[in-house]
Design a protein around this motif. Structure first.
Motif, PDB file in Angstrom:
ATOM      1  N   LEU A 251       0.936  -1.125  -0.075  1.00 42.46           N
ATOM      2  CA  LEU A 251       0.037   0.089   0.104  1.00 42.46           C
ATOM      3  C   LEU A 251       0.861   1.226   0.104  1.00 42.46           C
ATOM      4  CD1 LEU A 251      -2.642  -1.107   2.610  1.00 42.46           C
ATOM      5  CD2 LEU A 251      -2.715  -1.263   0.447  1.00 42.46           C
ATOM      6  N   ASP A 252       0.288   2.419  -0.451  1.00 44.89           N
ATOM      7  CA  ASP A 252       1.238   3.547  -0.488  1.00 44.89           C
ATOM      8  C   ASP A 252       0.920   4.212   0.850  1.00 44.89           C
ATOM      9  OD1 ASP A 252      -1.216   5.376  -0.310  1.00 44.89           O
ATOM     10  OD2 ASP A 252      -1.453   4.792  -2.521  1.00 44.89           O
ATOM     11  N   GLU A 253       1.617   5.055   1.322  1.00 44.17           N
ATOM     12  CA  GLU A 253       1.662   5.743   2.726  1.00 44.17           C
ATOM     13  C   GLU A 253       0.475   6.152   3.006  1.00 44.17           C
ATOM     14  OE1 GLU A 253       4.449   9.116   4.953  1.00 44.17           O
ATOM     15  OE2 GLU A 253       5.526   7.811   3.190  1.00 44.17           O
ATOM     16  N   ASP A 254      -0.268   6.750   2.266  1.00 47.46           N
ATOM     17  CA  ASP A 254      -1.557   7.321   2.678  1.00 47.46           C
ATOM     18  C   ASP A 254      -2.673   6.247   3.020  1.00 47.46           C
ATOM     19  OD1 ASP A 254      -0.689   9.971   2.437  1.00 47.46           O
ATOM     20  OD2 ASP A 254      -1.369  10.091   0.591  1.00 47.46           O
ATOM     21  N   THR A 255      -2.587   5.137   2.048  1.00 43.30           N
ATOM     22  CA  THR A 255      -3.450   4.140   2.313  1.00 43.30           C
ATOM     23  C   THR A 255      -3.020   3.342   3.846  1.00 43.30           C
ATOM     24  OG1 THR A 255      -3.614   3.957   0.157  1.00 43.30           O
ATOM     25  CG2 THR A 255      -4.686   2.155   1.231  1.00 43.30           C
ATOM     26  N   GLN A 256      -1.771   3.204   3.811  1.00 40.70           N
ATOM     27  CA  GLN A 256      -1.410   2.555   5.185  1.00 40.70           C
ATOM     28  C   GLN A 256      -1.807   3.365   6.531  1.00 40.70           C
ATOM     29  OE1 GLN A 256       2.825   1.806   5.122  1.00 40.70           O
ATOM     30  NE2 GLN A 256       2.990   0.404   3.794  1.00 40.70           N
ATOM     31  N   LYS A 257      -1.790   4.569   6.435  1.00 43.02           N
ATOM     32  CA  LYS A 257      -2.021   5.463   7.512  1.00 43.02           C
ATOM     33  C   LYS A 257      -3.626   5.422   7.791  1.00 43.02           C
ATOM     34  CE  LYS A 257      -1.645  10.341   8.989  1.00 43.02           C
ATOM     35  NZ  LYS A 257      -1.789  11.738   9.011  1.00 43.02           N
ATOM     36  N   ALA A 258      -4.346   5.294   6.614  1.00 41.00           N
ATOM     37  CA  ALA A 258      -5.847   5.250   6.674  1.00 41.00           C
ATOM     38  C   ALA A 258      -6.087   3.796   7.301  1.00 41.00           C
ATOM     39  CB  ALA A 258      -6.390   5.133   5.244  1.00 41.00           C
ATOM     40  N   VAL A 259      -5.322   2.714   7.177  1.00 41.00           N
ATOM     41  CA  VAL A 259      -5.738   1.432   7.710  1.00 41.00           C
ATOM     42  C   VAL A 259      -5.337   1.584   9.041  1.00 41.00           C
ATOM     43  CG1 VAL A 259      -4.727  -0.969   7.760  1.00 41.00           C
ATOM     44  CG2 VAL A 259      -5.409   0.218   5.514  1.00 41.00           C
ATOM     45  N   GLN A 260      -4.372   2.147   9.470  1.00 39.72           N
ATOM     46  CA  GLN A 260      -3.988   2.050  10.908  1.00 39.72           C
ATOM     47  C   GLN A 260      -5.090   2.970  11.691  1.00 39.72           C
ATOM     48  OE1 GLN A 260       0.051   3.607  10.019  1.00 39.72           O
ATOM     49  NE2 GLN A 260       0.950   1.503  10.626  1.00 39.72           N
ATOM     50  N   GLU A 261      -5.344   4.108  10.890  1.00 35.58           N
ATOM     51  CA  GLU A 261      -6.605   4.972  11.793  1.00 35.58           C
ATOM     52  C   GLU A 261      -7.717   3.937  11.937  1.00 35.58           C
ATOM     53  OE1 GLU A 261      -7.147   8.515   9.387  1.00 35.58           O
ATOM     54  OE2 GLU A 261      -5.049   9.255  10.137  1.00 35.58           O
ATOM     55  N   ALA A 262      -8.083   3.405  11.031  1.00 39.18           N
ATOM     56  CA  ALA A 262      -9.367   2.585  11.056  1.00 39.18           C
ATOM     57  C   ALA A 262      -9.029   1.260  11.951  1.00 39.18           C
ATOM     58  CB  ALA A 262      -9.598   1.948   9.563  1.00 39.18           C
ATOM     59  N   ALA A 263      -7.873   0.828  12.122  1.00 36.50           N
ATOM     60  CA  ALA A 263      -7.502  -0.149  13.148  1.00 36.50           C
ATOM     61  C   ALA A 263      -7.686   0.360  14.478  1.00 36.50           C
ATOM     62  CB  ALA A 263      -6.145  -0.599  12.908  1.00 36.50           C
ATOM     63  N   ALA A 264      -7.314   1.742  14.899  1.00 38.89           N
ATOM     64  CA  ALA A 264      -7.236   2.026  15.893  1.00 38.89           C
ATOM     65  C   ALA A 264      -9.125   2.351  16.443  1.00 38.89           C
ATOM     66  CB  ALA A 264      -6.569   3.526  16.023  1.00 38.89           C
ATOM     67  N   GLU A 265      -9.852   2.786  15.580  1.00 36.96           N
ATOM     68  CA  GLU A 265     -11.047   2.965  15.766  1.00 36.96           C
ATOM     69  C   GLU A 265     -11.853   1.622  16.112  1.00 36.96           C
ATOM     70  OE1 GLU A 265     -13.094   5.724  13.211  1.00 36.96           O
ATOM     71  OE2 GLU A 265     -11.327   7.027  13.103  1.00 36.96           O
ATOM     72  N   ALA A 266     -11.363   0.587  15.254  1.00 35.40           N
ATOM     73  CA  ALA A 266     -12.004  -0.683  15.517  1.00 35.40           C
ATOM     74  C   ALA A 266     -11.530  -1.224  16.716  1.00 35.40           C
ATOM     75  CB  ALA A 266     -11.500  -1.563  14.071  1.00 35.40           C
ATOM     76  N   GLN A 267     -10.513  -1.150  17.141  1.00 34.23           N
ATOM     77  CA  GLN A 267      -9.966  -1.615  18.454  1.00 34.23           C
ATOM     78  C   GLN A 267     -10.829  -0.986  19.421  1.00 34.23           C
ATOM     79  OE1 GLN A 267      -6.311  -2.644  19.627  1.00 34.23           O
ATOM     80  NE2 GLN A 267      -7.700  -3.004  21.321  1.00 34.23           N
ATOM     81  N   SER A 268     -11.052   0.375  19.439  1.00 32.93           N
ATOM     82  CA  SER A 268     -12.015   0.922  20.429  1.00 32.93           C
ATOM     83  C   SER A 268     -13.570   0.334  20.251  1.00 32.93           C
ATOM     84  CB  SER A 268     -12.192   2.524  20.195  1.00 32.93           C
ATOM     85  OG  SER A 268     -12.815   2.996  21.194  1.00 32.93           O
ATOM     86  N   TYR A 269     -14.022   0.138  19.039  1.00 37.98           N
ATOM     87  CA  TYR A 269     -15.147  -0.418  18.935  1.00 37.98           C
ATOM     88  C   TYR A 269     -15.473  -1.556  19.625  1.00 37.98           C
ATOM     89  CZ  TYR A 269     -19.446  -1.996  16.000  1.00 37.98           C
ATOM     90  OH  TYR A 269     -20.691  -2.521  15.659  1.00 37.98           O
ATOM     91  N   GLY A 270     -14.461  -2.612  19.285  1.00 43.36           N
ATOM     92  CA  GLY A 270     -14.315  -3.918  19.593  1.00 43.36           C
ATOM     93  C   GLY A 270     -14.524  -3.982  21.322  1.00 43.36           C
ATOM     94  N   MET A 271     -13.496  -3.258  21.894  1.00 41.40           N
ATOM     95  CA  MET A 271     -13.431  -3.340  23.464  1.00 41.40           C
ATOM     96  C   MET A 271     -14.692  -2.728  24.130  1.00 41.40           C
ATOM     97  SD  MET A 271     -11.193  -3.638  25.522  1.00 41.40           S
ATOM     98  CE  MET A 271      -9.551  -3.490  24.857  1.00 41.40           C
TER      99      MET A 271
END
Length: 328
Positions: A251-271
């Motif tokens: 993935l390009d850098e912007d897409t990687q960053k978007a995935v990591q942001e989505a992951a952090a939000e999903a982490q909170s949602y899952g908790m």
């Protein structure tokens, strides 16, 4: 006629080339396939759906995640092998990864963690970083976010209160050597079996019981074939949502960053889901007729500890001792 035939062939080829690119492609749309073992009602699946939605939103549709629950793409081990082969991109995995990264065994070492606070401090601290690093290097996958798991408890059709009640008890364990050794030391007869086969195994009497957190006991419908949840609480653990290193790094850098942001939000949602659903699930299993039995956890811990320590390598044992120390 030949020219019509040639035009037809060309149209088919263009149509074939015009579809979405897979994770290995470089087209406008990238698709990641995610396979996991839980069903559609489980919090892992709901969180994965939320993650896919967030990724779609944050990448403007550039990255799509297709989710296949219920081991549709194979068992946990098969999907991990599939990621390496490039046929699958993501999964949800924990201690099974010790088959590649020995440090992952500590994600579910019996009686290593004293409770949720102890677990969280380990996962999000230096020990967690060390385990993640080993997974990335040896399994070839990048952890994106994690789920805290309710403690593992033993289910059965006769109450199990002390290690002596385990004599001759045939039980399913996941493909984790540490679990085999620990339960054997406690007096049981453990055997490895894919999660998708456990219900039938219990129904047909091939096994007498199995051990899992309440959410998987509920979502797998084990209340139909088991009477007791024995509160062994032998493992507090966590599990990662992972993607292949190659897929992530493509993935390009912007897409990687978007995935990591989505992951952090999903982490909170899952908790949030974990906290609200665990108590509800416990009550639901009681309503379905399962009886929760108090267990002599100290006796079980003492029975398992020598086998746990013996089955760990020197490096694993060092990590295990660090974890135990962090909870004191």
């Amino acid at each position: 006629m030949l020219s019509i035939f040639a035009v037809g062939i060309l149209a088919v080829l263009l149509a074939a080339c015009g579809g979405d690119e897979s994770a290995s492609g470089s087209g406008d749309t990238i698709t990641w396939k995610m396979g996991h073992l839980s069903n559609e009602d489980h919090q892992w699946h709901k969180t994965a759906e939320k993650f896919a939605e967030l990724v779609d939103e944050k990448t403007d549709g550039k990255l799509q995640i297709e989710i296949y629950p219920n081991e549709q793409l194979g068992s946990e081990t098969e999907v991990l092998n599939g990621i390496e082969a490039g046929t699958v991109d993501m999964t949800i995995s924990g201690e099974t990864m010790q088959n590649w990264a020995p440090e992952a065994a500590l994600m579910a070492a019996p009686y290593a963690f004293k409770g949720e606070d102890h677990l969280k401090s380990v996962v999000e601290g230096e020990i967690g970083e060390e385990i993640e690093g080993s997974i990335k290097e040896n399994v070839g996958v990048t952890p994106l976010y994690y789920h805290m798991r309710a403690p593992r408890n033993l289910t059965s059709n006769e109450p199990i209160e002390t290690p002596s009640d385990l004599e001759g008890f045939k039980m399913r364990v996941p493909n984790v050597p540490l679990f085999m050794d620990a339960w054997e030391a406690a007096g049981a007869r453990p055997q490895v079996m894919d999660f998708s086969e456990v219900f039938t195994g219990l129904q047909q009497g091939v096994i007498d019981g199995q051990e899992n957190p309440v959410d998987l006991i509920k979502s797998a419908g084990f209340a139909e074939v088991q009477d007791y949840v024995n509160l062994t609480e032998h493992v507090y653990s966590w599990i990662y949502v992972v993607v292949g290193n190659e897929q992530f790094e493509a993935l390009d850098e912007d897409t990687q960053k978007a995935v990591q942001e989505a992951a952090a939000e999903a982490q909170s949602y899952g908790m949030d889901l974990y906290e609200s659903e665990t108590a509800e699930i416990t009550q639901s299993l009681k309503d379905e007729g399962m009886e929760f039995v108090e267990v002599d956890q100290d006796a079980l811990s003492k029975a398992m500890k020598p086998a746990v320590e013996k089955s760990l390598s020197e490096k694993q044992l060092e990590l295990y001792e660090k974890i135990v120390e962090a909870g004191e």
